[in-house]
Structure formats: structure tokens, C-alpha cells
Scaffold this motif. Structure first.
Motif, mmCIF file in Angstrom:
data_model
loop_
_atom_site.group_PDB
_atom_site.id
_atom_site.type_symbol
_atom_site.label_atom_id
_atom_site.label_comp_id
_atom_site.label_asym_id
_atom_site.label_seq_id
_atom_site.Cartn_x
_atom_site.Cartn_y
_atom_site.Cartn_z
ATOM 1 N N HIS A 460 0.811 -1.216 0.000
ATOM 2 C CA HIS A 460 0.000 0.000 0.000
ATOM 3 C C HIS A 460 0.846 1.269 0.000
ATOM 4 O O HIS A 460 0.330 2.363 -0.222
ATOM 5 N N LYS A 461 2.128 1.161 0.273
ATOM 6 C CA LYS A 461 3.069 2.282 0.197
ATOM 7 C C LYS A 461 2.830 3.376 1.237
ATOM 8 O O LYS A 461 3.408 4.454 1.137
ATOM 9 N N PHE A 462 1.984 3.112 2.226
ATOM 10 C CA PHE A 462 1.793 4.121 3.269
ATOM 11 C C PHE A 462 3.075 4.326 4.081
ATOM 12 O O PHE A 462 3.287 5.394 4.655
ATOM 13 N N ASP A 463 3.909 3.276 4.140
ATOM 14 C CA ASP A 463 5.128 3.361 4.947
ATOM 15 C C ASP A 463 6.358 3.613 4.094
ATOM 16 O O ASP A 463 7.480 3.315 4.508
ATOM 17 N N ALA A 464 6.161 4.137 2.903
ATOM 18 C CA ALA A 464 7.301 4.361 2.015
ATOM 19 C C ALA A 464 8.311 5.341 2.612
ATOM 20 O O ALA A 464 9.504 5.255 2.351
ATOM 21 N N GLY A 465 7.836 6.269 3.418
ATOM 22 C CA GLY A 465 8.744 7.258 3.999
ATOM 23 C C GLY A 465 9.271 6.901 5.375
ATOM 24 O O GLY A 465 10.010 7.691 5.988
ATOM 25 N N LEU A 466 8.916 5.734 5.896
ATOM 26 C CA LEU A 466 9.346 5.341 7.234
ATOM 27 C C LEU A 466 10.709 4.654 7.163
ATOM 28 O O LEU A 466 10.959 3.827 6.282
ATOM 29 N N LYS A 467 11.569 4.970 8.115
ATOM 30 C CA LYS A 467 12.924 4.431 8.131
ATOM 31 C C LYS A 467 13.184 3.756 9.474
ATOM 32 O O LYS A 467 12.443 3.926 10.453
ATOM 33 N N THR A 468 14.265 3.003 9.499
ATOM 34 C CA THR A 468 14.693 2.364 10.737
ATOM 35 C C THR A 468 14.930 3.420 11.820
ATOM 36 O O THR A 468 15.533 4.470 11.571
ATOM 37 N N ILE A 469 14.456 3.128 13.053
ATOM 38 C CA ILE A 469 14.573 4.084 14.164
ATOM 39 C C ILE A 469 15.958 3.946 14.798
ATOM 40 O O ILE A 469 16.388 2.833 15.123
ATOM 41 N N VAL A 470 16.651 5.046 14.959
ATOM 42 C CA VAL A 470 17.974 5.053 15.577
ATOM 43 C C VAL A 470 17.828 5.557 17.019
ATOM 44 O O VAL A 470 17.328 6.662 17.241
ATOM 45 N N LEU A 471 18.262 4.739 17.994
ATOM 46 C CA LEU A 471 18.112 5.050 19.415
ATOM 47 C C LEU A 471 19.476 5.327 20.032
ATOM 48 O O LEU A 471 20.499 4.767 19.616
ATOM 49 N N ARG A 472 19.510 6.177 21.080
ATOM 50 C CA ARG A 472 20.730 6.426 21.853
ATOM 51 C C ARG A 472 20.485 5.843 23.251
ATOM 52 O O ARG A 472 19.600 6.284 23.966
ATOM 53 N N THR A 473 21.266 4.831 23.604
ATOM 54 C CA THR A 473 21.064 4.110 24.858
ATOM 55 C C THR A 473 21.767 4.821 26.006
ATOM 56 O O THR A 473 22.501 5.805 25.807
ATOM 57 N N ALA A 474 21.541 4.285 27.234
ATOM 58 C CA ALA A 474 22.131 4.897 28.427
ATOM 59 C C ALA A 474 23.642 4.836 28.408
ATOM 60 O O ALA A 474 24.306 5.702 28.977
ATOM 61 N N SER A 517 8.547 6.855 17.259
ATOM 62 C CA SER A 517 9.948 7.269 17.405
ATOM 63 C C SER A 517 10.228 7.798 18.805
ATOM 64 O O SER A 517 11.216 7.408 19.449
ATOM 65 N N SER A 518 9.381 8.688 19.304
ATOM 66 C CA SER A 518 9.632 9.279 20.617
ATOM 67 C C SER A 518 9.535 8.228 21.721
ATOM 68 O O SER A 518 10.324 8.250 22.688
ATOM 69 N N HIS A 519 8.599 7.293 21.610
ATOM 70 C CA HIS A 519 8.446 6.279 22.653
ATOM 71 C C HIS A 519 9.712 5.431 22.776
ATOM 72 O O HIS A 519 10.251 5.240 23.882
ATOM 73 N N PHE A 520 10.184 4.921 21.687
ATOM 74 C CA PHE A 520 11.355 4.053 21.747
ATOM 75 C C PHE A 520 12.617 4.831 22.096
ATOM 76 O O PHE A 520 13.500 4.307 22.782
ATOM 77 N N ARG A 521 12.719 6.069 21.661
ATOM 78 C CA ARG A 521 13.902 6.858 22.016
ATOM 79 C C ARG A 521 13.903 7.173 23.514
ATOM 80 O O ARG A 521 14.952 7.131 24.165
ATOM 81 N N ASN A 522 12.725 7.496 24.042
ATOM 82 C CA ASN A 522 12.643 7.765 25.480
ATOM 83 C C ASN A 522 12.957 6.509 26.282
ATOM 84 O O ASN A 522 13.644 6.564 27.306
ATOM 85 N N ALA A 523 12.452 5.383 25.833
ATOM 86 C CA ALA A 523 12.700 4.128 26.557
ATOM 87 C C ALA A 523 14.168 3.749 26.506
ATOM 88 O O ALA A 523 14.712 3.191 27.472
ATOM 89 N N ALA A 524 14.847 4.043 25.399
ATOM 90 C CA ALA A 524 16.238 3.635 25.240
ATOM 91 C C ALA A 524 17.194 4.477 26.075
ATOM 92 O O ALA A 524 18.311 4.046 26.372
#
Length: 774
Positions: A460-474, A517-524
Motif C-alpha cells: 500500500h506504500k503508506f510506509d514508504a517514507g518510514l525508516k529504521t529508528i535510531v536510538l541512543r542508549t544509556a 519514534s519518541s516512545h522508543f527513544r525515550n525508553a532507550a
């Protein structure tokens, strides 16, 4: 004869003279003839420059002589005869006066005078006839025309065929009024009566009337006739019309008003009489044949009817009509299609107050004869809603509807047909919608899988602009995470999603992507990189709950949130990987060592099993040796000499066995050393076990046989090496050195037991001397 001639000569001569004189006095004109008379010598001169004379004037007389006998004044009048002018039924005679008064300046045709159709020359000149082209024509028949006064051109009458028309242009007449193109129509018997045309005030220039099929006696000096084919509009086509003359089109208008009575522009005079306006006409010609004055009306090239295919609709933009004055409206007021026959009846559209601009109704599949000067039609594909999706319509025109939405919806949701977002979405199928006045957002009603992963996108191409999420850990590592979210939008909630977010794409970019993105970045931020990997399940459950809460507020159901992959930095993963590899290698080594120990035990057991045969042989050898020894002792008791021989033999045997054992020991030691080097510790252990087993066997054998065991081993070694210490054929004799018979027999018996050969059978069974020696 001479007498006769002389007698009658004078009367003959007199008769000839009389006849000659009489011929000068009279002229006989035949029934199909006319005669012109020339007056000579005596008379008046023609003072006005004429070339044909009136009575009493010198010159060729205008009057002519008809059939019969006519008296002439001899030598004063001379007659000349001519044939009648004959004009056939399909011909006309066009006349040009050779002499007469001058045509006034600015005129092209001579003024008409009565002269009996140019047969009375005197009357022509007396009535002021002018030289030059004459208005009247000579009709078919026989005519007495003075050829010195009139030059007559016989021409074919104008013939218009069935599939033709003729347009006429007058060469003479009054000037056309300023601003006009076409001359005013006057009675002229279809231009066959030029005199009547000019008498009625006919104007020079293009005439409105046309000539329909037939034959016409028209003076081509006065009228220029142009024959052209009729106007034919083929089926499936229309032709547009432009009037070259008429009233002025009102300001602001593009097309002329419709007028009645002109019968599809065939009656030009009625068009002008009824107020027809010049310029592009709002009416058009449908398929058919038309006799139209193409000087007054310019006909366009045929245009094909507008075709709308089965899966299309026609979007109509009107180019003529009232202007849209309401600045909030983007389309004209809707007029029912049956009122103006799907925009084909332009006059009815205008009368109904139709406005120019974009129209709300659409044309369905079919062919339409629409004037392209009046309306522009663009084809557009029907809105197709596939199975598994619905269409949310946002309508930009129509009446304001009542808002039916909830407080959580940011835009107005109205009943279908009203202005706003329609409450009921479109189901699967094709819909005839005008996309110029509305917008359709296709919303999937099946589950949607969205992937936050590089170079990966769903159909469906709805996620064509979505990329792998880059996280910064503790612990300050950058970790890449691929996430997948499954969402579902219920059909009844689709208008709410569009009202709040505009589209699924906007929902992803404005709500879901930031939330993920914000959820996983905050968790990381509070988790070490390795723990982020090991605590994946817990992190996934928290994310799932969070996304469900976020999407629920926008009327979207979150089915699942999954962490597809976590990519740790190589600097972090390599030590862990190396440690795991080392632990696995250690386990592998321990397993191999246990296997080796088991293999050693197996080899030891195998060696013991293999040595068991030697032990049995040794035990049997001990028994044999004991029996032999007892036999020897008993024999020794009977003969002292046998003891000596046995002692000597034993001594010799011990020496041989000792030497053989020493050599064997040396070779075994070298072989064992080399084997230990190549095979390793495992083989060395096996060899050691074998050595211990062999030594144990030796020890048991020695304990059982004593010193005789060494003799036995020596003999076995000799047998194994196939060393012939004893010849196959033994010859013994008596005497001191040769031994006695008993000793020889005992020796042979002993050798047969040791070697397992029957010396007597070998010797007796040999076929040749060579075999016997062997």
C-alpha cells in the motif's frame, strides 16, 4: 445567231440596267432575316459621338428592316442583310450597347430603357440608352437585333444541381449600409429580373438570398454567381456556425442569442430580419444536409460528438451564461440535466438562468452533441473503490448540512449530498463523482502493516517514507531498531480519521511516526544497549500499550506493535560474540576430549580383545611346550645323548630368539616413536595399553613355561618371518656325527609340531625334483 444577238442585245442591256437600277431601289428581306440600312452622302452628322444614326443622320441607321420588300433611295441608302439572333431555351443573351450615351461616373451598368428587348434601336437611342453592359437580357427565341448597335453574347443559363447552392453578388446597385456585410434583400424574381432588382433599390455586394436547385436566366454582367456544394453534416458530428452579418452581440457575451424562423440558418433573410446577431452562434447544426448561404454564414469543420466511455464521467465547464457572483462558490448553480438535455439544448440552458463555469452534474456514458463553443467537456475516470477499502467524500459544493460529528472530531461531518465530509463512506464499486467539486480519500478497511525499516515498504506504500529508528542508549551507543505496527480503521470511523487528520498518510506522518519514534527513544535513554536487546519483550509490550492509547484518540485501532529487529553496534556485539564462541569452543573441546577418552577405552578394549587370541595361543603354546618338555625329559631319561642334543638345541634357540627379540624390540620402538609423533597422545595411550598388555602376556607366559617360553617365541618369530632354518628334505645317517634314528625322529616330530608341516607328505607329494627340494 449574230443577227439574233444584234437584234436583242439592246433590249437585254436595257433589261440588265433596269434590274440593276431596280435593285438599288428595293431590297427583299427573307423570313429569317433582317436588314440594316446605311445612309450616305446626304444628311445630318451624329453630333453626340454615336456610331449608329437616327433618321436623317448619315451613317448606319438604328432602325432595321424586317422580312419583306423594302424601297431604298438608290445610291443614298445601302442595305445589308443578317440572320435573326436565335437563343435556345437553356441560353440567355447578354447585351452590350456599342453606342449611346455615356454611363455616369461610378456606375457599372447602363441604365435600362424601353426598346422592345433591344429590337427597336431608334427607341433605345431616343430614350437615352447608354452604351455599355445592359441590365436586361434577351430571353430564348428569335430576335431582330441590330448588330451595329448591340453586341449580344449568348451564354448558358445558370443551372444549380440538386446537391448545390448558388450565392449571388451584385455588381451594380446602391451602396451597402455602413457596418453591413450583406446587401439588403429586395424582390428581383431570384435575380432573373435585373431591372426589378435595381428598381427596388437592390444593393451591390453579397446577397442574402441563395439559388436553390434549378435553372436561372441571370445577367452575369449584373450578378456574379458562385456555385458551391450544399452543407453536409455527417452522423455523429456537429458543425458550428458563425454569422458574418447581423446585430451586435451584447457586451460580455461570447455567443449570439438564438433567433427563430431561419430554419437552421437556411433562411438568411429571416435570420437578419428577426434580429440575428453576427458572430459565433449558440445554435449548431446537427447531422443533415443544409442549403446555407456560406457568404452570410461561415460553417466550421465537422466536430465529433463528445464520447463518454462506460467507466468515465464527463466534467462540464460552461463558457457562456451568467457569471457566478458568490465568491464562496466554486461551481455554478445546478440545473437539472433533463431541462437542457444534458447541455445539448444551449438555448434552454440560457433561458433557465444557467451560469458559466464549472457545473455540478456530470455526463454519464454516451455520445453528446454539445457545441464546443458553449461548453468544454473533460473525461474523467469513475472513482473506483476496491474491496478492502472505503471512500470518504469531502464535498465542496451544495447546501450547508447539519454537523453530525462527535466532540473528538475536528471537522464537520454531514449527511451525504451536503457540503462537508459525508457521514457514510463509499463502498467498493465505481462511483460517478465530479472530482472537480469533491475529494475522495480511499481508506483501507483491512489491517494495515507499517514497517519502520530501511528499504522496506508494504504494497500500500503508506510506509514508504518510514525508516529504521535510531536510538541512543544509556551507555551512549547508537542502536538501530526495526519496528512493525498493525493498525485497523473501521469503515464507520473512516470519516472521523479524515476529519481529524485529512488522510492515512497524514495520520502516519503526524501521529503514528512521532509517537513510535519518541516512545522508543525515550525508553532507550535509560537502558543499556545489551539490556535493550535482552529486554526486548518487555519493551515491545510497553510500546504496544502506548500506541493503542495514542491511536484510540484518533479513532484508529492498534492491533499489534512488534520489534522486528535490534541492530547493536559491532563494537558491542563483537566481544559478546567472541565470548560465546569461546564458550562454545570449550564445550566442543570437552566433548571431543570425552569422545577421545571413550575412544581410548574402546581402543584398549579392542586391543585386549585382539590380544586375547595371542593369550590363548600363548596358553596353548605353554601346554604344548610342557608336553614337549615332558616328552623330552622322558626321552632324555632313555637316552643321555638326547639330552645333550636338546641342551645344545635349546641354547641355540635361545640365542636366536634373543637376537630376534632384540631386533624386534628395536624396530617396534622406532615404529612406536614415529607413530606417537604422528598420531599423538591418543595413539600413544593405545600403544602404551598394548605394551602393558603384551608385557602382562609375556609375564604370564614366562611364569607358565619358564625358560622354554623364550625358545617357543624364537621359533614363532622364525615361522612368522618364513626363515628356513630347517631344510625341507633332511637326510640323516648313522654314526657318531649323524645321530641315531631315534634322535632324528624326535627332531622331525618336534619341527612338525612347531611349523605345522608334514615333511613326509611334502616330500612324497612333490611332482618334480624342484618341488621335492622345496
Amino acid at each position: 445567231m449574230i443577227t439574233i444577238i444584234l437584234t436583242y442585245a439592246i433590249p437585254i442591256i436595257i433589261g440588265i440596267v433596269v434590274v440593276f437600277i431596280l435593285s438599288k431601289f428595293f431590297v427583299n428581306v427573307g423570313a429569317d432575316q433582317l436588314a440594316t440600312v446605311e445612309r450616305r452622302y446626304l444628311g445630318k452628322e451624329m453630333s453626340d459621338g454615336r456610331t449608329v444614326a437616327l433618321p436623317g443622320e448619315v451613317g448606319i441607321q438604328a432602325k432595321i428592316l424586317g422580312p419583306g420588300l423594302h424601297f431604298l433611295i438608290p445610291f443614298l441608302q445601302v442595305a445589308k442583310k443578317y440572320k435573326y439572333l436565335v437563343i435556345n431555351d437553356d441560353e440567355i443573351g447578354e447585351v452590350e450597347a456599342i453606342t449611346g450615351a455615356s454611363i455616369p461616373s461610378g456606375e457599372f451598368m447602363a441604365a435600362h430603357v424601353e426598346c422592345n428587348t433591344f429590337q427597336d434601336g431608334e427607341e433605345f437611342l431616343k430614350n437615352g440608352g447608354q452604351k455599355g453592359p445592359q441590365i436586361a437580357i434577351i430571353p430564348p427565341g428569335e430576335h431582330r437585333i441590330n448588330p451595329h448597335l448591340f453586341n449580344v453574347s449568348i451564354k448558358k443559363a445558370t443551372t444549380v444541381a440538386q446537391n448545390e447552392i448558388a450565392t449571388v453578388e451584385a455588381i451594380a446597385g446602391k451602396p451597402i449600409e455602413p457596418g453591413k456585410i450583406m446587401a439588403q434583400t429586395v424582390e428581383s424574381d431570384l435575380f432573373t429580373d435585373g431591372v426589378l432588382f435595381l428598381k427596388n433599390g437592390g444593393q451591390k455586394g453579397p446577397q442574402v438570398q441563395i439559388l436553390t436547385p434549378g435553372m436561372y436566366r441571370i445577367n452575369t454582367y449584373l450578378f456574379r454567381v458562385r456555385i458551391s456544394p450544399v452543407t453536409v453534416v455527417d452522423g455523429g458530428h456537429i458543425c458550428m456556425v458563425t454569422a458574418m452579418d447581423g446585430a451586435q452581440i451584447p457586451d460580455g457575451r461570447l455567443l449570439a442569442d438564438k433567433v427563430d424562423g431561419h430554419s437552421n440558418f437556411e433562411k438568411g433573410e429571416e435570420f437578419l430580419k428577426n434580429g440575428g446577431q453576427k458572430g459565433r452562434q449558440i445554435q449548431h447544426l446537427m447531422p443533415g444536409t443544409y442549403r446555407i448561404n456560406t457568404t452570410l454564414f461561415q460553417i466550421s469543420e465537422p466536430q465529433k460528438w463528445i464520447q463518454i466511455a462506460n467507466d468515465e464521467v464527463g466534467i462540464v465547464t460552461i463558457l457562456e451564461g451568467k457569471a457566478i457572483t458568490d465568491p464562496t462558490k466554486i461551481a455554478a448553480e445546478e440545473i437539472p440535466l433533463e431541462k437542457h438535455q444534458n447541455f445539448q439544448n444551449t438555448d434552454e440552458f440560457i433561458k433557465a438562468g444557467g451560469q458559466k463555469g464549472l457545473q455540478i452534474p456530470v455526463l454519464r456514458a454516451g455520445a453528446y452533441a454539445i457545441n464546443p463553443w458553449f461548453a468544454k467537456v473533460d473525461s474523467q475516470k469513475m472513482v473506483e473503490i476496491a474491496i478492502g477499502e472505503c471512500g470518504v467524500v469531502t464535498n465542496f459544493v451544495g447546501d450547508e448540512g447539519e454537523d453530525t460529528s462527535e466532540e473528538t472530531v475536528n471537522a464537520k461531518i454531514v449527511q451525504n449530498g451536503k457540503k462537508g465530509i459525508w457521514k457514510d463512506p463509499l463502498g467498493p464499486g465505481k462511483h460517478a463523482l465530479n472530482l472537480q467539486i469533491c475529494k475522495v480519500d480511499k481508506i483501507p478497511t483491512t489491517q494495515i502493516l507499517l514497517s519502520w525499516a530501511d528499504d522496506e515498504s508494504s504494497a500500500h506504500k503508506f510506509d514508504a517514507g518510514l525508516k529504521t529508528i535510531v536510538l541512543r542508549t544509556a551507555d551512549a551507543f547508537n542502536v538501530s531498531m526495526d519496528v512493525r505496527v498493525i493498525i485497523h480503521i473501521a469503515m464507520k470511523d473512516a470519516p472521523k480519521v479524515v476529519a481529524n487528520l485529512g488522510s492515512v498518510t497524514n495520520m502516519i506522518s503526524q501521529v503514528l511516526e512521532p509517537a513510535i519514534s519518541s516512545h522508543f527513544r525515550n525508553a532507550a535513554q535509560s537502558v543499556e544497549a545489551l539490556k535493550l536487546y535482552t529486554n526486548r519483550s518487555e519493551l515491545q509490550e510497553k510500546a504496544k500499550a502506548h500506541i493503542q492509547m495514542v491511536l484510540k484518540a484518533h479513532h484508529i485501532e492498534s492491533k499489534d506493535t512488534m520489534i522486528a529487529d535490534i541492530l547493536l553496534p559491532e563494537k558491542l556485539t563483537k566481544p559478546v560474540t567472541d565470548r560465546q564462541i569461546a564458550e562454545q569452543e570449550k564445550k566442543t573441546f570437552d566433548t571431543q576430549r570425552e569422545a577421545q577418552e571413550g575412544r581410548n577405552k574402546l581402543e584398549n578394549a579392542t586391543a585386549q580383545a585382539d590380544m586375547q587370541k595371542d593369550v590363548v595361543i600363548s596358553e596353548r603354546g605353554v601346554d604344548i611346550s610342557k608336553n614337549l618338555a615332558n616328552s623330552k625329559i622322558k626321552e632324555a631319561e632313555g637316552a643321555a645323548e638326547a639330552t645333550k642334543i636338546k641342551a645344545a638345541a635349546d641354547a641355540t634357540n635361545q640365542e636366536v630368539i634373543a637376537a630376534a627379540n632384540a631386533k624386534a624390540t628395536k624396530l617396534n620402538a622406532e615404529a612406536d616413536a614415529e607413530k606417537i609423533t604422528k598420531v599423538g597422545n591418543a595413539d600413544a595411550a593405545i600403544i602404551l595399553a598394548k605394551g602393558k598388555s603384551t608385557a602382562e602376556a609375556y609375564k604370564l607366559s614366562v611364569e607358565a613355561m619358564g625358560k622354554d617360553y623364550a625358545k617357543l617365541k624364537m621359533i614363532e618369530s622364525i615361522v612368522a618371518g618364513k626363515v628356513k632354518l630347517v631344510p625341507d628334505n633332511i637326510i640323516v645317517g648313522g654314526g657318531e656325527h649323524g645321530g641315531n634314528m631315534i634322535e632324528n625322529f624326535m627332531g622331525i616330530s618336534m619341527l612338525e609340531k612347531v611349523t605345522g608341516k608334514k615333511f613326509n607328505e611334502i616330500t612324497s607329494g612333490a611332482d618334480t625334483e624342484e618341488e621335492k627340494k622345496q
